[in-house]
Design a protein around this motif. Structure first.
Motif, PDB file in Angstrom:
ATOM      1  N   CYS A   2     -28.139 -13.495  73.415  1.00 48.20           N
ATOM      2  CA  CYS A   2     -28.821 -12.780  72.349  1.00 48.20           C
ATOM      3  C   CYS A   2     -30.279 -13.215  72.272  1.00 48.20           C
ATOM      4  O   CYS A   2     -30.609 -14.368  72.533  1.00 48.20           O
ATOM      5  CB  CYS A   2     -28.148 -13.058  71.018  1.00 48.20           C
ATOM      6  SG  CYS A   2     -26.499 -12.381  70.935  1.00 48.20           S
ATOM      7  N   GLU A   3     -31.093 -12.276  71.897  1.00 48.13           N
ATOM      8  CA  GLU A   3     -32.510 -12.573  71.756  1.00 48.13           C
ATOM      9  C   GLU A   3     -32.752 -13.246  70.408  1.00 48.13           C
ATOM     10  O   GLU A   3     -32.074 -12.962  69.431  1.00 48.13           O
ATOM     11  CB  GLU A   3     -33.316 -11.280  71.808  1.00 48.13           C
ATOM     12  CG  GLU A   3     -33.196 -10.579  73.121  1.00 48.13           C
ATOM     13  CD  GLU A   3     -33.956  -9.281  73.126  1.00 48.13           C
ATOM     14  OE1 GLU A   3     -33.764  -8.537  74.069  1.00 48.13           O
ATOM     15  OE2 GLU A   3     -34.720  -9.016  72.200  1.00 48.13           O
ATOM     16  N   GLU A   4     -33.702 -14.150  70.366  1.00 44.98           N
ATOM     17  CA  GLU A   4     -34.051 -14.818  69.121  1.00 44.98           C
ATOM     18  C   GLU A   4     -34.635 -13.841  68.111  1.00 44.98           C
ATOM     19  O   GLU A   4     -34.352 -13.891  66.945  1.00 44.98           O
ATOM     20  CB  GLU A   4     -35.077 -15.931  69.397  1.00 44.98           C
ATOM     21  CG  GLU A   4     -34.497 -17.106  70.121  1.00 44.98           C
ATOM     22  CD  GLU A   4     -33.510 -17.859  69.261  1.00 44.98           C
ATOM     23  OE1 GLU A   4     -33.774 -18.056  68.068  1.00 44.98           O
ATOM     24  OE2 GLU A   4     -32.466 -18.261  69.792  1.00 44.98           O
ATOM     25  N   ARG A   5     -35.465 -12.941  68.565  1.00 40.69           N
ATOM     26  CA  ARG A   5     -36.157 -12.015  67.669  1.00 40.69           C
ATOM     27  C   ARG A   5     -35.534 -10.640  67.835  1.00 40.69           C
ATOM     28  O   ARG A   5     -35.428 -10.118  68.929  1.00 40.69           O
ATOM     29  CB  ARG A   5     -37.629 -11.968  68.057  1.00 40.69           C
ATOM     30  CG  ARG A   5     -38.514 -11.313  67.076  1.00 40.69           C
ATOM     31  CD  ARG A   5     -39.932 -11.498  67.548  1.00 40.69           C
ATOM     32  NE  ARG A   5     -40.042 -11.149  68.950  1.00 40.69           N
ATOM     33  CZ  ARG A   5     -40.825 -10.185  69.405  1.00 40.69           C
ATOM     34  NH1 ARG A   5     -41.595  -9.514  68.605  1.00 40.69           N
ATOM     35  NH2 ARG A   5     -40.865  -9.907  70.681  1.00 40.69           N
ATOM     36  N   PRO A  26     -24.447  -7.242  69.024  1.00 41.68           N
ATOM     37  CA  PRO A  26     -24.849  -8.087  67.899  1.00 41.68           C
ATOM     38  C   PRO A  26     -24.684  -9.566  68.232  1.00 41.68           C
ATOM     39  O   PRO A  26     -23.784  -9.946  68.970  1.00 41.68           O
ATOM     40  CB  PRO A  26     -23.884  -7.677  66.781  1.00 41.68           C
ATOM     41  CG  PRO A  26     -22.700  -7.130  67.477  1.00 41.68           C
ATOM     42  CD  PRO A  26     -23.204  -6.532  68.767  1.00 41.68           C
ATOM     43  N   CYS A  27     -25.562 -10.369  67.680  1.00 39.97           N
ATOM     44  CA  CYS A  27     -25.471 -11.819  67.825  1.00 39.97           C
ATOM     45  C   CYS A  27     -24.798 -12.436  66.612  1.00 39.97           C
ATOM     46  O   CYS A  27     -24.390 -13.581  66.643  1.00 39.97           O
ATOM     47  CB  CYS A  27     -26.858 -12.426  67.975  1.00 39.97           C
ATOM     48  SG  CYS A  27     -27.719 -11.860  69.432  1.00 39.97           S
ATOM     49  N   LYS A  28     -24.722 -11.661  65.537  1.00 38.05           N
ATOM     50  CA  LYS A  28     -24.132 -12.120  64.278  1.00 38.05           C
ATOM     51  C   LYS A  28     -23.361 -10.963  63.656  1.00 38.05           C
ATOM     52  O   LYS A  28     -23.728  -9.802  63.839  1.00 38.05           O
ATOM     53  CB  LYS A  28     -25.228 -12.531  63.300  1.00 38.05           C
ATOM     54  CG  LYS A  28     -26.138 -13.604  63.780  1.00 38.05           C
ATOM     55  CD  LYS A  28     -27.264 -13.808  62.800  1.00 38.05           C
ATOM     56  CE  LYS A  28     -28.333 -14.682  63.435  1.00 38.05           C
ATOM     57  NZ  LYS A  28     -29.558 -14.646  62.677  1.00 38.05           N
ATOM     58  N   PRO A  29     -22.308 -11.269  62.877  1.00 37.78           N
ATOM     59  CA  PRO A  29     -21.570 -10.200  62.196  1.00 37.78           C
ATOM     60  C   PRO A  29     -22.467  -9.334  61.294  1.00 37.78           C
ATOM     61  O   PRO A  29     -22.245  -8.125  61.190  1.00 37.78           O
ATOM     62  CB  PRO A  29     -20.519 -10.948  61.377  1.00 37.78           C
ATOM     63  CG  PRO A  29     -20.300 -12.211  62.154  1.00 37.78           C
ATOM     64  CD  PRO A  29     -21.658 -12.573  62.706  1.00 37.78           C
ATOM     65  N   GLY A  76     -17.227 -14.494  72.966  1.00 39.76           N
ATOM     66  CA  GLY A  76     -18.478 -13.813  72.647  1.00 39.76           C
ATOM     67  C   GLY A  76     -18.377 -12.308  72.814  1.00 39.76           C
ATOM     68  O   GLY A  76     -17.508 -11.792  73.509  1.00 39.76           O
ATOM     69  N   VAL A  77     -19.268 -11.594  72.128  1.00 43.19           N
ATOM     70  CA  VAL A  77     -19.324 -10.136  72.193  1.00 43.19           C
ATOM     71  C   VAL A  77     -20.015  -9.733  73.485  1.00 43.19           C
ATOM     72  O   VAL A  77     -21.125 -10.176  73.758  1.00 43.19           O
ATOM     73  CB  VAL A  77     -20.087  -9.559  70.979  1.00 43.19           C
ATOM     74  CG1 VAL A  77     -20.240  -8.047  71.098  1.00 43.19           C
ATOM     75  CG2 VAL A  77     -19.394  -9.930  69.676  1.00 43.19           C
TER      76      VAL A  77
END
Length: 149
Positions: A2-5, A26-29, A76-77
């Motif tokens: 996942c990208e930070e930004r 997505p990196c987060k729900p 992980g997704v």
């Protein structure tokens, strides 16, 4: 990874140039929930039909649970899709694990309450249709359709 930004639009819109930096998953729900909110809001705007707030809440919870489970239990997704189809929203989450989701009893062998284990039953209860598919490259895709009206 996942990208930070993240950009304003979290997921690739139709026809987007993948080299332009659109994240694929997505990196987060919370990012999965935002994607569902955007898809449903767009459908409501184009159909001029309001969405039931409780139904939208159900769809957000299902997206959150599927994403969380993929992150915690599935390695992980690997892919995420959301579509509004007919009177429902379809959420598909892929992960790296070949293991099927399981429902755990609420207590352990000593009768103590377990932490966790509630996500899969929630997904099954709130969804009209749930399918688990093996992926050719390994892993699985879980697709749930949640009624909106």
């Amino acid at each position: 990874m996942c990208e930070e930004r993240m950009t304003e639009s979290v997921f690739e819109p139709p026809g987007a140039d993948r080299r332009a930096g659109w994240p694929r998953r997505p990196c987060k729900p919370a990012e999965a929930r935002r994607a569902v909110e955007r898809a449903v809001a767009e459908r409501c705007r184009t159909t001029h039909r309001p969405c039931d707030a409780a139904a939208l809440s159900d769809a957000l919870l299902v997206a959150s649970e599927l994403t969380t489970n993929a992150m915690l239990h599935g390695g992980g997704v690997t892919d995420f899709r959301v579509d509004v189809v007919g009177p429902g929203v379809r959420v598909s989450v892929s992960d790296r694990s070949d293991e099927l989701p399981v429902t755990k009893p609420p207590t352990d062998r000593q009768g103590r309450r377990r932490l966790g284990g509630h996500g899969w039953p929630i997904v099954c209860r709130l969804s009209r249709d749930v399918r688990v598919s093996d992926l050719p490259s390994g892993g699985k895709c879980i697709t749930a359709v949640v009624p909106l009206y």
